[in-house]
Design a protein around this motif. Structure first.
Motif, PDB file in Angstrom:
ATOM      1  N   ALA A  20      36.705  44.407  30.340  1.00  0.00           N
ATOM      2  CA  ALA A  20      37.487  43.607  31.498  1.00  0.00           C
ATOM      3  C   ALA A  20      37.173  44.436  32.621  1.00  0.00           C
ATOM      4  CB  ALA A  20      39.091  43.684  31.018  1.00  0.00           C
ATOM      5  N   ASN A  21      37.094  45.829  32.643  1.00  0.00           N
ATOM      6  CA  ASN A  21      36.893  46.747  33.719  1.00  0.00           C
ATOM      7  C   ASN A  21      35.766  47.487  33.482  1.00  0.00           C
ATOM      8  OD1 ASN A  21      40.437  47.229  35.105  1.00  0.00           O
ATOM      9  ND2 ASN A  21      39.001  45.580  35.153  1.00  0.00           N
ATOM     10  N   ASP A  22      34.762  47.678  34.282  1.00  0.00           N
ATOM     11  CA  ASP A  22      33.666  48.463  34.125  1.00  0.00           C
ATOM     12  C   ASP A  22      33.338  49.388  35.219  1.00  0.00           C
ATOM     13  OD1 ASP A  22      31.104  49.275  33.210  1.00  0.00           O
ATOM     14  OD2 ASP A  22      30.087  47.409  33.388  1.00  0.00           O
ATOM     15  N   GLY A  43      39.003  40.688  36.054  1.00  0.00           N
ATOM     16  CA  GLY A  43      39.522  41.763  35.689  1.00  0.00           C
ATOM     17  C   GLY A  43      40.497  42.518  36.640  1.00  0.00           C
ATOM     18  N   THR A  46      43.927  43.145  34.609  1.00  0.00           N
ATOM     19  CA  THR A  46      43.644  44.261  33.798  1.00  0.00           C
ATOM     20  C   THR A  46      43.879  45.451  34.582  1.00  0.00           C
ATOM     21  OG1 THR A  46      42.304  43.174  32.557  1.00  0.00           O
ATOM     22  CG2 THR A  46      42.279  45.450  32.050  1.00  0.00           C
ATOM     23  N   GLY A 217      34.337  42.145  35.870  1.00  0.00           N
ATOM     24  CA  GLY A 217      34.954  43.432  35.506  1.00  0.00           C
ATOM     25  C   GLY A 217      34.289  44.628  36.407  1.00  0.00           C
TER      26      GLY A 217
END
Lengths: 514, 370
Positions: A20-22, A43, A46, A217
């Motif tokens: 979701a988050n990178d 994202g 999140t 993300g």
């Protein structure tokens, strides 16, 4: 950068199957509005939930004034001076504005409340930031825009230096949105910092100083608002060129397909929700219904589709009176419905895609022979529709609940359109969908229109009804305030009508019965 | 929609595939967990038996022997399972429509009454007609008794849970009144009716046991329920209403009519359970003849996860506990109350295990979606 107030470094959050988050980096400076732009699923939420302590990141750190901090709960966030304004307000309707603001806060005279002190403080905040509210009004009595101001004061009262607003304009009229932007500018001028989450390009351009764009993300980039434009932002957000105006041929309206005459309908509380609505939709045209949520749109869709009784007035289809018929005969007459809540009203989530595809036709040829279902026909029908409407799924036997929102909507669209409807009622057909899926839905609606379907498009997304409709009716308080040409009527005028002022008069006198 | 390929939709698109992969794993889990739960319940039962001073090993040997030890005990197990299968199917059927039919007991009494009336007073019919007519009468009576709360729910929105419970009292005490009064057998000492005509009785399948042809009624009913739910438009409609009433209504399904029809069929199945007991075992109607079959049916249906095959297996489990318990009581002197406690433990643990399973599945799903 000395004015850096909040910084997230390398934030990574993985849910099984989805990153979701990178490695997200964002920087918020003192006294600025930072827009976080991205499609649904990019994202944004999140990331905000991590900043507000609702999720813990797998990797990365949050720094406040240059020092690493641990935000492990919303309470910790509030103590650190981070306030969040959710899309759905967290207010108690039967409490006054003041009571809501001080809810859960220690009073200087524990265990007694000190309403006088609190009130003076609230009034002071309200003046300082230009947030006009009445502290003694009951929350259920005040408008949605005012409720949002209460939420903002609530955060400021708790000492927030940083405000996070999650899609704040989704529930507002254009005028209320303008008021909000003015408030944000005041907050900024007073040294507060704001993170503004949105997927609407225009408002990001209008209100922000810088924009961080998320996609899949990842941070695609951060730009200064002054040095960019909507085209560039859209390209960053979607990853390709985006057409803003859908190529739309002029409508060729035919005969009147759907007609409402002085229709009155009660809501759940037995109060009139529609007060004498009259309108006509012709074959081959899209009549849009614009309005702020809760002004009778639900009841309008339900009275036409046979889900709610009219206490007065008539509903006609192709000249025949169908008032208060049950849904099935209406469906058999060629009425299709894309309901507002696809998960609750449009789909049986525990049914497979194949079963959902026959929700209205399961008892008829070719899906049943007498009372026996023909599983092979049902299966092939599903396979064909999945192919034709490009539903992304490993198979027709997958339960509808396992599909993404866009694909769930495609299942409904496939089901409704495959019946070759004559009249279509589409309610919020793109709610919660990303740009790609939204474009798809809009194109599908226009295709149906060009095939001669009469379409009533009810949506609180003003851009949507303006772009897609051929004529635009504005609903307020259960009444049609006027019917205008969406292409030529200024948005301010539509906004005024959405807030209750009567339109300048019917533009389409020959088809309007206002 | 090829441009969707560049979107997070792709990442999400993996969800269904993953869910499918997780499926066999869940299947194994869903059959192993109830077994483990039953064993755990039996273990706690053993502790209780030990606590009252009886050797649990010996007691359980009698339990197994009583349920499966001889042709006669197997026959007893089946005889005791039949009404549970039928009434359990009744509860399960309503459950699939999202309804709680707690009224199987009353529907069962009404069914028993109807079959007895036909069995006693409709004379001169050949057996090939007499028993089937008695069975149909029972289904009709039970069906009407079920349809009334169904109608009240559909028309006025009154909870079917409360109404079926109330209808139980009316049905059971109405039958009680009849056997104490108007329908009391001619000599008139006991609160019971006369015997049904031999033509109305289910034929015995094995001489020397109580195994009767009612077992075919139960099998047929299980198959029919399976068929209706899987292959018919009615079944589709009922499941749609059960899963999502709102979406069914939006799709043009008459939800109210579905309630009435479902409750009628559910009641008819419970009525069949009553006929089964009358025509197959008792041959006359006694006050309070049912040892709570209609209530055990709820546990049976939940244990069987409201699936006809599951209901069948769960009913067999309960039937064998019942049959074995008699033997355990007679031969090992285990108080009968303990048997009911063990039965209760089985239900508690199995339902607890399914709850755990659902929560596990929900959590796995949530993690995927979030």
């Amino acid at each position: 950068m000395e004015d850096l107030i909040l910084e997230a470094r390398g934030i990574t959050k993985t849910f099984p199957g989805v990153k979701a988050n990178d490695h997200i980096d964002i920087q918020l400076r003192r006294g600025e509005v930072l827009a976080v732009l991205g499609e649904n699923g990019a994202g944004k939420t999140t990331l905000m939930n991590i900043l507000y302590g609702l999720y813990q990141p797998d990797e990365g750190e949050i720094r406040l004034y240059g020092k690493p901090v641990r935000v492990d709960s919303p309470k910790a966030a509030i103590d650190l001076g981070i306030g969040m304004i959710h899309q759905h307000f967290m207010l108690i309707p039967n409490f006054t504005v003041l009571e809501n603001i001080i809810l859960g806060m220690p009073s200087p005279r524990e265990p007694l409340l000190d309403l006088k002190y609190a009130k003076s403080k609230v009034v002071e905040l309200s003046k300082k930031y230009g947030l006009s509210i009445d502290p003694d009004a009951m929350v259920w009595q005040i408008s949605v825009g005012a409720q949002q101001r209460v939420e903002i004061i609530k955060a400021l009262y708790r000492g927030a230096e940083i405000l996070i607003l999650d899609e704040p304009t989704a529930v507002l009229t254009p005028q209320e949105a303008q008021d909000l932007f003015a408030v944000l500018k005041t907050l900024k001028a007073q040294g507060k910092s704001v993170i503004f989450i949105s997927h609407k390009l225009d408002e990001v351009m209008e209100v922000s100083d810088r924009v961080t764009v998320l996609r899949d993300g990842k941070v695609i980039g951060t730009v200064n608002t002054r040095e960019t434009n909507t085209q560039e932002l859209a390209r960053m957000m979607v990853g390709r060129e985006v057409l803003f105006k859908i190529g739309k041929k002029p409508a060729c309206p035919g005969t009147v397909a759907l007609e409402l005459e002085d229709v009155w309908v009660l809501n759940e509380k037995k109060l009139p929700a529609l007060k004498g609505v009259s309108l006509q939709v012709r074959s081959g045209e899209i009549l849009g219904i614009a309005g702020v949520d809760g002004n009778g749109q639900t009841e309008l869709a339900e009275v036409i589709t046979g889900l709610r009784r009219a206490i007065k007035g008539n509903v006609k289809m192709f000249g025949e009176d169908v008032t208060n018929q049950t849904p099935r005969p209406l469906i058999e007459r060629g009425l299709a419905h894309i309901p507002a809540d696809r998960r609750r009203q449009g789909l049986v989530l525990d049914f497979s895609i194949a079963e959902n595809m026959i929700l209205e036709t399961y008892y008829r040829h070719p899906f049943a022979r007498r009372w026996i279902l023909r599983h092979d026909v049902i299966r092939n029908n599903a396979k064909e529709l999945i192919r034709q409407y490009d539903v992304r799924t490993p198979g027709y036997q997958v339960p509808a609940k396992n599909l993404s929102g866009g694909n769930q909507q495609k299942v409904i669209i496939a089901r409704e359109f495959s019946r070759a409807p004559k009249i279509l009622i589409a309610v919020q057909p793109t709610r919660g969908l990303d740009v790609g899926a939204t474009e798809y839905v809009h194109r599908s609606l226009l295709e149906q229109r060009d095939k001669g379907v009469a379409i009533l498009l009810i949506s609180t997304d003003l851009e949507e009804v303006r772009n897609v409709s051929d004529r635009l009716a504005v609903i307020f308080g259960g009444q049609i305030m006027g019917i205008v040409d969406p292409a030529t009527t200024p948005i301010e005028e539509i906004g005024m009508m959405m807030a209750g002022s009567v339109g300048k008069g019917p533009v389409f006198s020959e088809t309007t019965a206002v | 929609m090829s441009h969707e390929a560049s979107k997070p939709v792709v990442a999400k698109g993996k969800q269904p595939a993953e869910a499918l992969q997780a499926f066999p794993q869940q299947m194994i889990l869903s059959s192993l967990l109830p077994l483990a739960a039953i064993l755990l319940a039996l273990f706690i039962g053993a502790v209780l038996i030990y606590a009252v001073g009886i050797n649990p090993w010996k007691a359980y040997r009698f339990l197994v022997y009583g349920a499966f030890g001889s042709p006669n005990s197997i026959a007893e197990t089946i005889v005791k399972s039949c009404p549970l299968v039928l009434a359990g199917l009744g509860f399960a059927f309503a459950f699939r429509c999202g309804l709680f039919n707690i009224g199987a007991e009353g529907q069962l009494y009404l069914g028993a009454l109807a079959s007895i009336l036909v069995g006693i007073y409709l004379k001169g019919l050949p057996a090939i007609l007499h028993a089937p007519i008695a069975v149909i009468a029972a289904a009709l009576a039970g069906g009407i008794w079920g349809a009334i709360p169904g109608y009240l729910k559909a028309r006025f929105g009154i909870s079917e849970i409360i109404n079926t419970i109330m209808m139980n009292y009316i049905g059971i005490y109405f039958v009680s009144y009849l056997v104490h009064g108007p329908l009391r057998e001619p000599p008139g000492y006991y609160p019971q009716t006369a015997r049904i005509a031999d033509t109305a009785a289910f034929p015995k399948l094995i001489e020397g046991t109580r195994l009767h042809a009612g077992v075919f009624v139960a099998l047929l009913a299980a198959f029919l329920v399976y068929h209706i739910l899987k292959n018919t438009t009615l079944g589709y409609q009922i499941k749609a209403v059960g899963y999502n009433r709102e979406a069914a209504r939006f799709g043009g399904i008459n939800v109210s009519a579905s309630f009435v029809v479902t409750m009628a069929i559910s009641g008819a199945l419970a009525g069949l359970a009553g006929a089964n007991e009358m025509l197959g075992v008792q041959h006359r109607l006694l006050d309070g003849f049912s040892p709570g079959y209609g209530y055990d049916a709820i546990a049976v249906a939940l244990l069987g996860r409201a699936h006809p095959a599951g209901v069948f297996l769960a009913a067999l489990l309960f039937g064998s506990l019942r049959a074995g318990a008699n033997m355990m009581q007679r031969s090992a002197a285990v108080p009968v109350q303990l048997i009911y406690i063990i039965q209760g433990l089985v239900v508690l643990f199995v339902i607890g295990s399914t709850f755990l399973m659902d929560r596990y599945a929900a959590r796995a799903m949530k993690r995927r979606v979030a």
